[in-house]
Design a protein around this motif. Sequence first.
Motif, short mmCIF file in Angstrom:
data_model
loop_
_atom_site.label_atom_id
_atom_site.label_comp_id
_atom_site.label_asym_id
_atom_site.label_seq_id
_atom_site.Cartn_x
_atom_site.Cartn_y
_atom_site.Cartn_z
N TYR A 16 13.14 88.67 36.49
CA TYR A 16 13.07 89.30 37.80
C TYR A 16 14.45 89.25 38.47
O TYR A 16 15.24 88.37 38.21
CB TYR A 16 12.05 88.56 38.67
N LEU A 37 4.03 87.21 41.12
CA LEU A 37 3.63 86.02 40.39
C LEU A 37 2.23 85.57 40.81
O LEU A 37 1.39 85.24 39.97
CB LEU A 37 4.64 84.90 40.65
N HIS A 38 1.97 85.57 42.12
CA HIS A 38 0.65 85.16 42.61
C HIS A 38 -0.44 86.08 42.07
O HIS A 38 -1.50 85.62 41.64
CB HIS A 38 0.65 85.19 44.14
N ALA A 58 2.11 86.01 31.18
CA ALA A 58 1.28 84.88 31.59
C ALA A 58 1.32 83.77 30.54
O ALA A 58 1.38 82.58 30.87
CB ALA A 58 -0.16 85.35 31.82
N VAL A 70 -1.04 85.22 38.18
CA VAL A 70 -1.63 83.94 37.75
C VAL A 70 -2.88 83.55 38.52
O VAL A 70 -3.63 82.69 38.06
CB VAL A 70 -0.59 82.80 37.86
N LEU A 93 4.65 81.96 30.92
CA LEU A 93 4.63 81.04 32.07
C LEU A 93 3.82 79.79 31.76
O LEU A 93 4.19 78.68 32.15
CB LEU A 93 4.07 81.76 33.30
N GLN A 124 1.64 92.01 30.75
CA GLN A 124 1.28 90.99 31.73
C GLN A 124 0.63 89.79 31.04
O GLN A 124 0.88 88.64 31.43
CB GLN A 124 0.35 91.58 32.77
N GLY A 143 8.89 88.86 44.46
CA GLY A 143 8.67 88.15 43.20
C GLY A 143 7.49 87.20 43.28
O GLY A 143 6.69 87.10 42.34
N LEU A 144 7.35 86.50 44.41
CA LEU A 144 6.23 85.57 44.56
C LEU A 144 4.89 86.30 44.66
O LEU A 144 3.88 85.82 44.15
CB LEU A 144 6.45 84.69 45.79
#
Length: 408
Positions: A4, A23-24, A242, A27, A245, A238, A19-20
Amino acid sequence: MVLYTNKEYPAPYFEIEKGLFLLHHLVSGIAGSDIEKYLPQSTFHTFYKKFWMDDENYKRINKIVNDALTNMFSNIKLRILSARKNNPDLFKHITLILDGHDSRINYTDTDLDRSRLYSYKFKKNGLRTQFAAHINDMIIFVSKSEFCSDSSDGSMFLNMKLYNKMNENDTLAVDGGYTLFITQFIELANEKGYEFSNDNFVYPIRKNINENITITEEHFNNNKSIVKMDNIKFYNLQFRVACLLKNINKFVELFNVPILPHHKLWHSNNFEFPIEKKLIDVVVSNNKQNKDKFDRMMQLQNNLLNMAISDNTMAVDDTESNHSQGSESDNDVPNFNERTRKRRRNIKGKQRSTASYEIESIIGHIKENDAYLFQTYSNEDNSWLSIDMFNQKDLLKAYIEEHNLSIL
C-alpha cells in the motif's frame, strides 16, 4: 514488501486512514455496506475499487503476494526441522498439509447460473480455494478460486501444479477427498521431470471419533461472513493477502519478533505515508491556513476586547467618504463604464496613428463607425490596429477569410 501507498488513492482522507479501512474490511468480515458507520459507502468503494481492481495495481499486488507467500516464510530445511520438532512420532516426516476452504459470497454478476455457486457445506452460494500450509501454520501455496459446484478438491489440487512448488523431500498430508488424484499427480509430475512418488503423500487424515474440534476449526466452521463481489480473481487476491497477513502475525508470535518503535509510527498523531503532495495535502494545507487565520484574528479580537479604551477611540474616521457623490476622480479604481470609455479613447487614438506594426497573431476584432479594428498580439504589445496599420497583409487576409468579414 510494500502493498500500500506507492501511490495516492482517491478520496479526501489521509492515506493511513484509507489503508486502515481497507485492512479492517479485509480481516473483520464485515460487508462493504457496514462501512457506512465510518464513512460514506460510495467513498469507500472509490478507493476500494482503485486498490483491488485497477489492472496495474492488481498485477503489482499479485506478484508481491505470490513471491512473499512462496519465499518469505518457508523453505525445505525449515519445513523438515519444524516437522521433526513439532509433529507426533508417526508423522515426523510430514512437512506440508493441503486443504480446501469454502467462502460464502454474494455474487453480483446477474448473468451467472446460480447453480454453479452452490456449496454443500454452506447450503448456499460459495467459492472454493485450496491452500497448502507447512507445520508452522504458514500458508505458502494458494490455488485459484472456483465456484463450488464447478470444482472438486481433486481437480483443484491437480491444477495447483504443486510439483513445481514442492521439494522432492516434502511429504504432503491430504484428506480422503484427494486420494483418487494422487496417482495422476505423480504421473503429471514425472512427465514434467519432477521425481515424486507415493512416499511423498500421507492420507487420509481424519479426526478421532468423539474428538472435539479446536477453537480455530470451530471459528472457520461457524464463520458466517459473506463476501460481496463481481469478479472471482479479485476475491482470490484478497484471500491471498489475508493469508499473507495471517502468516506475518503467526511469524511474529512464533519467533517472538519484538515490536520496535518504528513499527508503531502509524500510531502517532498526524502520521502520514511519504507520498507526493496531492489532493489530501491541498485539503489539509487549506484547513491549516484557515485555522491559522482564525487563531490570529481571534487573538487580535481578544486583545481588542481586553484593552481599556473609550468608545471614542473606536469611532471610524469617515471624513474621506463625505465627498460629492457625483465625483469619480476620488475613486481608488475607475468604475466599469469609465474603464470602457478610456479603452475606447485609446482605440480611437491608435486608429489615428499612421505607424505600422509587426505583429504575431490576430486575436479578435470589433467594428466601429463602419470600420474594423483588429486586436493583435506581439512580444511588445497587445494593440488594436486598423487595416492600414498592418505590414503582414497575408496574415490579415487569412483572418478576414476565416471570419467571413465583409471588407471592401
